[in-house]
Design a protein around this motif. Structure first.
Motif, mmCIF file in Angstrom:
data_model
loop_
_atom_site.group_PDB
_atom_site.id
_atom_site.type_symbol
_atom_site.label_atom_id
_atom_site.label_comp_id
_atom_site.label_asym_id
_atom_site.label_seq_id
_atom_site.Cartn_x
_atom_site.Cartn_y
_atom_site.Cartn_z
ATOM 1 N N ALA A 245 0.820 -1.156 -0.091
ATOM 2 C CA ALA A 245 0.016 -0.003 0.220
ATOM 3 C C ALA A 245 1.033 1.215 -0.056
ATOM 4 O O ALA A 245 2.140 1.172 -0.105
ATOM 5 N N ASP A 246 0.249 2.503 -0.037
ATOM 6 C CA ASP A 246 0.965 3.771 0.035
ATOM 7 C C ASP A 246 2.133 3.741 -1.134
ATOM 8 O O ASP A 246 1.636 3.471 -2.386
ATOM 9 N N ARG A 247 3.237 4.075 -0.819
ATOM 10 C CA ARG A 247 4.255 4.691 -1.935
ATOM 11 C C ARG A 247 4.653 3.094 -2.575
ATOM 12 O O ARG A 247 4.725 3.083 -3.856
ATOM 13 N N PRO A 248 4.711 1.756 -1.806
ATOM 14 C CA PRO A 248 5.113 1.046 -2.559
ATOM 15 C C PRO A 248 3.864 0.538 -3.511
ATOM 16 O O PRO A 248 4.372 -0.011 -4.622
ATOM 17 N N ALA A 249 2.783 0.849 -3.341
ATOM 18 C CA ALA A 249 1.518 0.604 -4.171
ATOM 19 C C ALA A 249 1.784 1.453 -5.562
ATOM 20 O O ALA A 249 1.661 1.182 -6.659
ATOM 21 N N ASP A 250 2.130 2.720 -5.181
ATOM 22 C CA ASP A 250 2.412 3.604 -6.440
ATOM 23 C C ASP A 250 3.595 3.135 -7.175
ATOM 24 O O ASP A 250 3.587 3.318 -8.531
ATOM 25 N N VAL A 251 4.526 2.533 -6.491
ATOM 26 C CA VAL A 251 5.785 1.933 -7.339
ATOM 27 C C VAL A 251 5.282 0.744 -8.267
ATOM 28 O O VAL A 251 5.687 0.819 -9.446
ATOM 29 N N THR B 204 8.462 -9.996 -2.768
ATOM 30 C CA THR B 204 9.805 -10.033 -2.664
ATOM 31 C C THR B 204 10.621 -8.860 -2.575
ATOM 32 O O THR B 204 11.355 -8.742 -1.343
ATOM 33 N N LEU B 205 10.415 -8.057 -3.506
ATOM 34 C CA LEU B 205 11.298 -6.742 -3.481
ATOM 35 C C LEU B 205 10.696 -5.855 -2.464
ATOM 36 O O LEU B 205 11.735 -4.705 -1.892
ATOM 37 N N VAL B 206 9.522 -5.394 -2.259
ATOM 38 C CA VAL B 206 9.128 -4.708 -1.440
ATOM 39 C C VAL B 206 9.609 -4.948 0.122
ATOM 40 O O VAL B 206 9.989 -4.127 1.184
#
Length: 391
Positions: free
Chosen positions: A232-238, A263-265
């Motif tokens: 969620a949040d910034r990782p979701a944007d990525v 895996t990468l998050v």
């Protein structure tokens, strides 16, 4: 020579070929990295479909880890690649605004020379990379001569891949898919990258990606893919653009993309050292205030500075002291909204200043990762005079 002639409109087969092209010349640390990089290459051809674009960051602690080679391969696969090792911020503004042609995909090698410890701050470039992550953000600059200057907004939205030693500013790291490169082991072999031969092969794949992107553009532009639980949040944007590409390609790519995402998050969360404050809060919870509800500052500093693999004994050449501890903790607040601050604690040696676990609990729940499953024990010894006593 390896056959690189997949059907142009078969997205899954095309992504397989892009991944295979990377595998010929790059040794990435995980299977997830190959998936992420292939999806990133493809997403650059569909940039107008997305509200954000992740930065792709090849980072390593030592030279000779294959970062530049990875960037070279990416360069052959993305639209209008622009190598920008020493480009000024002004040149990038003009390029992304399309003043000198179509919007480029920017490739920054040796990014550590821009943001490294010896490079000083480069706020214009940092601002450009941050703003260009999100559609619609512009960079305002004065243009013209002398008194005839006017404020002009320059678009900044573009795909950016970087490679360098060490790390990046946290504002860029959190907007990036991070590939932590390693030197090849003796048993890890790759083909030599021959510019005269392999650039043409990569460009052929690039053209196929462009043709495929045109066929799926309408499908992707309205897609809001389901992300793995917990992203969620910034990782979701990525990751949303990359997973949208995988869903459009079909085959096994939707499953592989979501697995790579997790895996990468998770790896970025484990390796993220950008926030020293969160590291401090976590160490206080997991190694210091264990089994006690309060502890004097002197005892807290003893325990923190004795931690192995922790930065507290050497912060810019000096151990963590009470003043810096106070300053760092005061940035966070208690459940009542007051800055975390030391309070009086009665000990066997008298009344000392220290910190109460109840004041830190709200910050622990909001900022720290989940506590370890196995029970931890506080470091010993403590100064006897600093042990809190019951009253």
């Amino acid at each position: 020579m390896t056959n690189l002639q997949p059907t142009a409109l078969d997205g899954a087969e095309l992504l397989d070929a892009v991944e295979h092209f990377h595998r010929r010349f790059n040794v990435f640390p995980t299977e997830a990295a190959y998936v992420a990089v292939a999806l990133w290459d493809a997403h650059a051809h569909l940039l107008d479909c997305f509200d954000s674009t992740p930065r792709l960051a090849f980072l390593s602690p030592e030279p000779g880890s294959g970062k530049s080679r990875a960037l070279e391969v990416v360069e052959t696969l993305v639209p209008r690649s622009m190598a920008a090792v020493d480009a000024s911020a002004a040149a990038l503004f003009r390029s992304v605004a399309g003043l000198d042609g179509g919007r480029p995909t920017i490739l920054f090698d040796e990014i550590d020379t821009v943001f490294g410890p010896k490079a000083g701050d480069n706020e214009q470039l940092r601002g450009f990379l941050n703003a260009g992550h999100t559609r619609g953000r512009v960079m305002y600059r004065c243009v013209g001569d002398g008194a005839n200057q006017q404020v002009q907004g320059f678009p900044s939205f573009c795909a950016v891949a970087v490679a360098g030693l060490g790390s990046l500013p946290d504002t860029i790291l959190t907007r990036s898919v991070i590939i932590r490169m390693r030197r090849r082991a003796r048993n890890e072999k790759v083909e030599p990258f021959r510019t005269r031969i392999h650039v043409a092969e990569g460009n052929a794949l690039r053209d196929r990606l462009a043709a495929w992107a045109e066929t799926v553009q309408e499908e992707v532009v309205g897609a809001y893919p389901e992300l793995p639980e917990g992203v969620a949040d910034r990782p979701a944007d990525v990751w949303e653009p990359l997973i949208a590409v995988a869903d459009a390609a079909g085959g096994d790519w939707p499953r592989r993309a979501r697995k790579a995402c997790l895996t990468l998050v998770r790896a970025s969360q484990v390796n993220d050292k950008a926030s020293l404050g969160i590291r401090l809060l976590t160490d206080l919870r997991d190694h210091v205030l264990i089994g006690v509800d309060k502890l004097p500052t002197v005892a807290i500093l003893d325990r923190l500075n004795a931690l192995d693999d922790a930065p507290w004994a050497d912060l810019d050449g000096r151990p963590l002291d009470s003043r810096r501890l106070s300053r760092m903790l005061s940035q966070y607040v208690t459940a009542d909204g007051d800055p975390i601050a030391s309070r009086n604690i009665r000990t066997a040696g008298g009344v000392l200043k220290g910190y109460h676990a109840e004041d830190l609990h709200d910050a622990w729940t909001r900022y720290c990762p989940p506590p370890p499953e196995s029970a931890l024990h506080p470091l010993q010894p403590l100064h006897p005079s600093s042990q809190p006593v019951s009253v």
